[in-house]
Every structure is written in C-alpha cells, then in structure tokens.
Design a protein around this motif. Structure first.
Motif, PDB file in Angstrom:
ATOM      1  N   SER A   1       0.802  -1.220   0.000  1.00 38.08           N
ATOM      2  CA  SER A   1       0.000   0.000   0.000  1.00 38.08           C
ATOM      3  C   SER A   1       0.835   1.271   0.000  1.00 38.08           C
ATOM      4  N   GLY A   2       2.048   1.207   0.546  1.00 38.55           N
ATOM      5  CA  GLY A   2       2.865   2.404   0.697  1.00 38.55           C
ATOM      6  C   GLY A   2       2.490   3.235   1.905  1.00 38.55           C
ATOM      7  N   LEU A   3       1.492   2.777   2.674  1.00 41.37           N
ATOM      8  CA  LEU A   3       1.074   3.487   3.875  1.00 41.37           C
ATOM      9  C   LEU A   3       1.842   2.957   5.071  1.00 41.37           C
ATOM     10  N   GLU A   4       2.274   3.827   5.967  1.00 39.25           N
ATOM     11  CA  GLU A   4       3.049   3.370   7.126  1.00 39.25           C
ATOM     12  C   GLU A   4       2.277   2.301   7.889  1.00 39.25           C
ATOM     13  N   PRO A   5       2.983   1.263   8.391  1.00 34.45           N
ATOM     14  CA  PRO A   5       4.442   1.098   8.419  1.00 34.45           C
ATOM     15  C   PRO A   5       5.036   0.538   7.129  1.00 34.45           C
ATOM     16  N   ASP A   6       4.223   0.312   6.084  1.00 34.29           N
ATOM     17  CA  ASP A   6       4.782  -0.184   4.833  1.00 34.29           C
ATOM     18  C   ASP A   6       5.514   0.947   4.126  1.00 34.29           C
ATOM     19  N   TYR A   7       6.668   0.646   3.560  1.00 33.87           N
ATOM     20  CA  TYR A   7       7.487   1.674   2.929  1.00 33.87           C
ATOM     21  C   TYR A   7       7.601   1.452   1.432  1.00 33.87           C
ATOM     22  N   LEU A   8       6.806   0.506   0.900  1.00 33.53           N
ATOM     23  CA  LEU A   8       6.766   0.267  -0.542  1.00 33.53           C
ATOM     24  C   LEU A   8       5.322   0.308  -1.018  1.00 33.53           C
ATOM     25  N   ALA A   9       5.148   0.620  -2.305  1.00 34.44           N
ATOM     26  CA  ALA A   9       3.819   0.599  -2.920  1.00 34.44           C
ATOM     27  C   ALA A   9       3.885  -0.200  -4.206  1.00 34.44           C
ATOM     28  N   THR A  10       2.868  -1.036  -4.443  1.00 30.31           N
ATOM     29  CA  THR A  10       2.793  -1.784  -5.695  1.00 30.31           C
ATOM     30  C   THR A  10       2.333  -0.821  -6.781  1.00 30.31           C
ATOM     31  N   ALA A  11       3.234  -0.509  -7.701  1.00 30.93           N
ATOM     32  CA  ALA A  11       2.939   0.467  -8.754  1.00 30.93           C
ATOM     33  C   ALA A  11       2.301  -0.178  -9.966  1.00 30.93           C
ATOM     34  N   GLY A  12       2.566  -1.462 -10.176  1.00 32.08           N
ATOM     35  CA  GLY A  12       2.005  -2.151 -11.338  1.00 32.08           C
ATOM     36  C   GLY A  12       2.032  -3.651 -11.146  1.00 32.08           C
ATOM     37  N   THR A  13       1.085  -4.325 -11.772  1.00 33.17           N
ATOM     38  CA  THR A  13       1.006  -5.790 -11.728  1.00 33.17           C
ATOM     39  C   THR A  13       0.874  -6.298 -13.152  1.00 33.17           C
ATOM     40  N   GLY A  14       1.692  -7.276 -13.504  1.00 35.87           N
ATOM     41  CA  GLY A  14       1.612  -7.913 -14.818  1.00 35.87           C
ATOM     42  C   GLY A  14       1.101  -9.327 -14.680  1.00 35.87           C
ATOM     43  N   VAL A  15       0.092  -9.690 -15.481  1.00 40.23           N
ATOM     44  CA  VAL A  15      -0.494 -11.030 -15.455  1.00 40.23           C
ATOM     45  C   VAL A  15      -0.396 -11.618 -16.862  1.00 40.23           C
ATOM     46  N   TYR A  16       0.309 -12.734 -16.977  1.00 44.60           N
ATOM     47  CA  TYR A  16       0.539 -13.361 -18.279  1.00 44.60           C
ATOM     48  C   TYR A  16      -0.223 -14.685 -18.396  1.00 44.60           C
ATOM     49  N   ASN A  17      -0.838 -14.902 -19.541  1.00 47.16           N
ATOM     50  CA  ASN A  17      -1.306 -16.230 -19.949  1.00 47.16           C
ATOM     51  C   ASN A  17      -0.360 -16.648 -21.057  1.00 47.16           C
ATOM     52  N   VAL A  18       0.545 -17.574 -20.745  1.00 45.33           N
ATOM     53  CA  VAL A  18       1.662 -17.839 -21.640  1.00 45.33           C
ATOM     54  C   VAL A  18       1.196 -18.465 -22.952  1.00 45.33           C
ATOM     55  N   ALA A  19       0.301 -19.450 -22.874  1.00 43.43           N
ATOM     56  CA  ALA A  19      -0.152 -20.118 -24.090  1.00 43.43           C
ATOM     57  C   ALA A  19      -0.909 -19.153 -24.997  1.00 43.43           C
ATOM     58  N   ALA A  20      -1.738 -18.301 -24.419  1.00 37.62           N
ATOM     59  CA  ALA A  20      -2.517 -17.341 -25.205  1.00 37.62           C
ATOM     60  C   ALA A  20      -1.659 -16.163 -25.653  1.00 37.62           C
ATOM     61  N   GLY A  21      -0.495 -15.995 -25.017  1.00 36.22           N
ATOM     62  CA  GLY A  21       0.378 -14.887 -25.383  1.00 36.22           C
ATOM     63  C   GLY A  21      -0.187 -13.539 -24.992  1.00 36.22           C
ATOM     64  N   SER A  22      -0.850 -13.476 -23.835  1.00 39.31           N
ATOM     65  CA  SER A  22      -1.434 -12.202 -23.392  1.00 39.31           C
ATOM     66  C   SER A  22      -0.702 -11.681 -22.168  1.00 39.31           C
ATOM     67  N   CYS A  23      -0.626 -10.371 -22.074  1.00 35.20           N
ATOM     68  CA  CYS A  23      -0.034  -9.692 -20.915  1.00 35.20           C
ATOM     69  C   CYS A  23      -0.971  -8.577 -20.506  1.00 35.20           C
ATOM     70  N   ASP A  24      -1.606  -8.728 -19.343  1.00 40.09           N
ATOM     71  CA  ASP A  24      -2.508  -7.709 -18.809  1.00 40.09           C
ATOM     72  C   ASP A  24      -1.784  -6.915 -17.728  1.00 40.09           C
ATOM     73  N   VAL A  25      -1.929  -5.608 -17.773  1.00 41.03           N
ATOM     74  CA  VAL A  25      -1.222  -4.729 -16.836  1.00 41.03           C
ATOM     75  C   VAL A  25      -2.238  -3.935 -16.017  1.00 41.03           C
ATOM     76  N   TYR A  26      -2.025  -3.946 -14.707  1.00 43.60           N
ATOM     77  CA  TYR A  26      -2.908  -3.239 -13.772  1.00 43.60           C
ATOM     78  C   TYR A  26      -2.081  -2.236 -12.988  1.00 43.60           C
ATOM     79  N   PHE A  27      -2.530  -0.982 -12.953  1.00 44.77           N
ATOM     80  CA  PHE A  27      -1.846   0.034 -12.157  1.00 44.77           C
ATOM     81  C   PHE A  27      -2.409   0.116 -10.746  1.00 44.77           C
ATOM     82  N   ASN A  28      -3.553  -0.524 -10.516  1.00 42.99           N
ATOM     83  CA  ASN A  28      -4.114  -0.647  -9.179  1.00 42.99           C
ATOM     84  C   ASN A  28      -4.247  -2.136  -8.861  1.00 42.99           C
ATOM     85  N   MET A  29      -4.958  -2.477  -7.806  1.00 45.82           N
ATOM     86  CA  MET A  29      -5.080  -3.871  -7.394  1.00 45.82           C
ATOM     87  C   MET A  29      -5.694  -4.712  -8.526  1.00 45.82           C
ATOM     88  N   ALA A  30      -5.011  -5.778  -8.905  1.00 46.23           N
ATOM     89  CA  ALA A  30      -5.423  -6.568 -10.067  1.00 46.23           C
ATOM     90  C   ALA A  30      -6.786  -7.222  -9.889  1.00 46.23           C
TER      91      ALA A  30
END
Length: 543
Positions: free
Chosen positions: A496-525
């Motif tokens: 979250s980046g909120l104390e006491p956490d000092y990091l924030a998840t800025a992006g999440t990548g989700v791959y379906n390898v066989a389908a060859g897709s890459c979905d990108v989320y800038f918030n919670m996936a």
C-alpha cells in the motif's frame, strides 16, 4: 480468423511481403471483388482516354518519386500474396480515381454504387472545455449536446464513453456515423479506433464501439528521455535528497566503497556498453547528469554493498526498501502457465511509472531490439516486468547474496521462474535463477510459488483451487487474487505504501503464456479490468 498480427521486418519490402503471405487468400478475394466491380469498369473506361492515361501516369511517377518506401512495401505485398503489383496499385489509388472520374456525391444518398467514398468519420474531444469537433458539424447535433455532457463527466471514462457513443451513432438514416452495409447503405464500418492521447492508448473495436470492451488495446510508443524529462527530474530529485543516498555517499567516501563503485562502473562499461549508451541518451534527453542517473540505477547494488537488506523482519530502516516485488506462476495439468509479477517501488514513484514499448534500429533501419516493459522514469527499462520481440516474458527480482561475487558486489539480479517463451509450436517454460554468485540453476515449476514460501500459505491452497477452476478465467482470477493479497500485514503481496509499509505496488503484470497475453494493472489486479492488454509476439524458434 486472427484479427491482430504483429510483423517485424528488416525493410518496407519485407514487411509488405510478410503481410502479403499472411493474408494472401484475403488479398486475392478483395482484389477479385475490386476487379469485377462497376467502379473498376468506370476506371478502365477513364484510363482508356488520353487524359486518363496522362493523370494515371503522373500519379504513378509521383508516388514512386515521393513515396518510394510505400512502393517497396506494396511490391512486397504483391510478391507475398502472388498478386500483380499494378492491380494492387490501381486498387490502392481508388480514392484518387474516384476524384478523377468525378463520381463523388455532393449531399445526396441516392447515388450510384460507384460513389462509395463518402464514408469514414473523425471525431475529437478536447478537455477541459469539452468541445467536440465532428467531421460534418452541420449534419448532427452532437456539438450542441456534448459540451454539457462532457463537462458533467469525469475527464477519463466519461469522455471515452461519450466518444464511443458518437462513433456508434446511427440516428441519421441517410448518413449514420456507424455504417451497417445494409441497403440502402453501401458502406459498412469495419473497425473503430478510440484514442486517449494523454494516456497514449488506442482501443480497437471490430463491432459497434458502444456495445462492449475493445477487441484490442494498444499503447502508443513514445521516446523515454525527452518524454519523461519532468518525471525523471522528480524521481532523481527524490533519490538525491533521500536518507538512502546519504548512506551511499558515506560508503563511497570510504576506500572500500570507492573501490567497489569504480569496479562496478568499469564492469558495466565493459560488459553492458549498449546500456551505458541508452542511459546517456536518457541523461541527454531529460537534461540530467549521467553520473547521478547511473548511481540511481545501481541502487540495488549499493543497498547490497552497504548491507542494508533486512533478513526477515519488517522493523527496518526506510533505507532497506529492496525486499519488495513478487513473482507467482501457476502451471495447469495440461502444461499451460499463468505467470504474474507485482512491481513494488517507493510510494513517491507509484503514479509516475508507465508501460513503454521501445524499438531500436541500426544504421540500415533494421530492428535490433523491440520490447515492452514497465518503466520507472530514470531507471533503464528491462528491470521490472515485460516481454520482448522473441516472445520472452519476464518478471524481475533482486536476490541478495551472503558472499561477494566475482565483481565484488553482493547481489544477483535474478529472473525468478523467468523465461516463459511463446514459440511457433506453443510455449517453452524455463525456470532459471540467473547469476547467483556467478552460476545458474534450474528447478521444476510448482503450482504457485512465492518469493518467500515460509511466509504465506497460498502454496498449500492454490493447487487444489487451481484444479477445481476452469483452465481459462478461473486460473487468471486466482492469480490476480494472489497478486492482490494483503492478509499478511507485515509482508503483504500487494503493498500500500502506507506506514508502516514503505513500498507501494505500482504495477502488476499477469501473463497467460499459451494465449500470449499480458494484462497490466496500475491498481489492485483483483479490482477490475486491466489498464492495458498486450499481445506477446511468438518466437521464431521451435523449442
């Protein structure tokens, strides 16, 4: 029939030839329809006249002189599809021929089939005034309605929805924006493109845009240095004023620190000259100092060198912000792989990150690099998550060592369960931990693997869950849930980046390898649809 193809070629001719070979049967069908049309008969009658021959010859010569690359590309299409170049050229200048033989209607719908060139519509909406420019402002009342509508909507989805409604409008029977192709209409809307210029997005719809989600979403590429100059300066400024940087400077003031940093710099220049050139380009494009950017780009190495990495405790100094990022992979009984990565960075950088597609060509205009990557301004691409033109999908984590490696730096930049490669025969999975103390190791894929398996019980839950879900959306949903997990307060997967956490998840990548897709989320996936969806190209290697 596939509706999207990505072509990589060394020249305009080769690009055209690839397209021609790929779509040979469709090209022959379209060309056949053209050659048997009433319109073509009218063109041939015109070309049989002296004036027609003169204009056509002049048009041909002008194109060859001013647009040589397009001539090469069209010749490639002709060779690839085994069609006649002259026939394809004639079909490609149908608009010019229509104008030349004066078959364009003025304002009446009751026209010959020959005059089919009054289609296509461009619409633009500019904020904050909400003004709408339509191709034909006298024909439709959208201009009068849309400003009020636009200003009552938010500046994102609201205007996007309004634009899709306009492009799907059919209320004017004689001149609808969206064309059905049903008599008396003689045109059909084959595709609609919707752009958000600031976001650099392009959504493509093969049916009515107002009916549902896009068939394809693309990110419009830009140049990173000059493009992100203000963001790079902001990130670099935050770094230079940080407690971490002060600790680095104290270390570099020591004899050992000076030795290690010099050795690291020399190693990078000797082994990674192309990255040095790229970083110099970022420095020049953003008007920043190269040495400052280099120092910021080796922050992981510096973290390892000054021993600020926590072992297993959350009660650590802000300096030790390098224990973030998570890779998760799920393999189905059938062998398909779902792979995900969360990119955890300083909260101050979260809203500055973006997806970038980059292409580098050599002096002969040949593509030598082409990749798509999650980028933090000022940090070189390739260190977060993404994929390249060879179909290699990756998520990157730093793995810290207890001892020194050959270069004297205690770090390995490891691609955890990394090389997931789309090939012409399916996909190839290679789980490798790269450059851990100068060596590599390979281990089997597990159903769901977390960077810290002792910390979270997903490993025990996910195999059973995975086998009870269908092999499509179910596993994708499961992976998004895992990557959005916050139940461990000390070490959540999604930060979250909120104390006491000092990091924030800025992006999440989700791959379906066989389908060859890459979905990108800038918030919670787990919260909703992806912000961007990419098609990963296939490798030409048969693995």
């Amino acid at each position: 029939m596939a509706r999207y193809h990505q072509i990589t070629a060394n020249s305009y001719y080769e690009a055209g030839k690839s397209l021609g070979s790929l779509k040979a049967s469709e090209i022959k069908r379209v060309l056949g329809d053209y050659k048997s049309s009433d319109f073509r008969c009218a063109v041939l009658r015109y070309l049989a006249t002296e004036e027609g021959q003169r204009q056509y010859k002049e048009l041909n010569n002008t194109v060859r002189m001013r647009c040589a690359e397009y001539v090469d590309e069209l010749q490639g299409v002709a060779d690839g599809s085994d069609c006649d170049y002259n026939d394809l050229f004639e079909m490609n200048v149908d608009c010019e021929m229509t104008a030349a033989i004066e078959l364009v209607p003025v304002a009446s719908h009751g026209v010959s089939y020959l005059a089919y060139m009054d289609g296509c519509t461009n619409v633009s909406i500019q904020t904050p005034g909400g003004n709408v420019n339509h191709l034909d402002p006298d024909r439709d009342a959208w201009e009068k309605r849309s400003p009020g509508t636009a200003t009552t909507q938010n500046s994102g989805g609201g205007l996007n929805d309004l634009l899709r409604q306009i492009l799907s409008d059919t209320h004017d029977v004689k001149f609808p924006v969206y064309r059905s192709g049903l008599e008396p209409d003689y045109l059909a809307t084959a595709g609609t493109g919707v752009y958000n210029v600031a976001a650099g997005s392009c959504d493509v719809y093969f049916n009515m845009a107002s009916d549902g989600p896009p068939d394809f979403s693309f990110t419009v590429p830009k140049s990173t240095g000059s493009l992100k100059a203000s963001e790079i300066k902001r990130v670099l400024g935050d770094y230079k004023s940080s407690d971490f940087r002060r600790a680095v400077l104290r270390f570099l003031a020591t004899e050992e620190g000076h030795r290690q940093y010099k050795e690291l710099n020399n190693t990078v220049r000797m082994r990674c000259a192309e990255y040095v050139d790229e970083l110099q380009g970022v420095a020049d494009g953003s008007d920043c100092d190269y040495n400052d950017l280099f120092e910021m780009n080796v922050d992981c190495e510096m973290t390892a060198a000054i021993a600020l990495v926590p072992v297993a405790s959350h009660g650590v100094s802000y300096w030790a912000y390098m224990d973030g990022c998570t890779n998760v992979s799920i393999q189905t009984p059938g062998g398909n792989v779902y792979f995900g990565h969360t990119e955890d960075i300083s909260p101050q950088m979260k809203d500055l990150s973006c997806m970038v597609t980059m292409e580098i060509r050599d002096g002969n205009n040949q593509v030598i690099e082409h990749w798509t990557d999650f980028v933090v301004p000022g940090l070189l691409p390739g260190s977060k998550f993404g994929f390249n033109k060879h179909g290699v999908m990756f998520g990157h984590n730093n793995v810290y060592q207890q001892g020194l490696n050959a270069a004297g730096i205690r770090i390995a930049s490891a691609f955890s369960f990394n090389f997931l490669e789309r090939t012409t025969k399916g996909f190839h999975v290679k789980n490798t931990l790269i450059e851990a103390a100068g060596c590599s190791s390979t281990k089997p894929m597990v159903a769901a693997d977390h960077l810290d398996p002792d910390r979270d019980p997903w490993e025990e839950r996910s195999p059973g869950t995975a086998t009870t879900q269908n092999s499509g959306g179910g596993l994708n949903d499961l992976l998004r849930q895992i990557l959005s997990d916050t139940h461990d307060v000390k070490f959540p997967v999604y930060r979250s980046g909120l104390e006491p956490d000092y990091l924030a998840t800025a992006g999440t990548g989700v791959y379906n390898v066989a389908a060859g897709s890459c979905d990108v989320y800038f918030n919670m996936a787990s919260d909703g649809p992806p912000d961007f969806s990419f098609i990963v190209p296939k490798s030409t290697k048969n693995v």
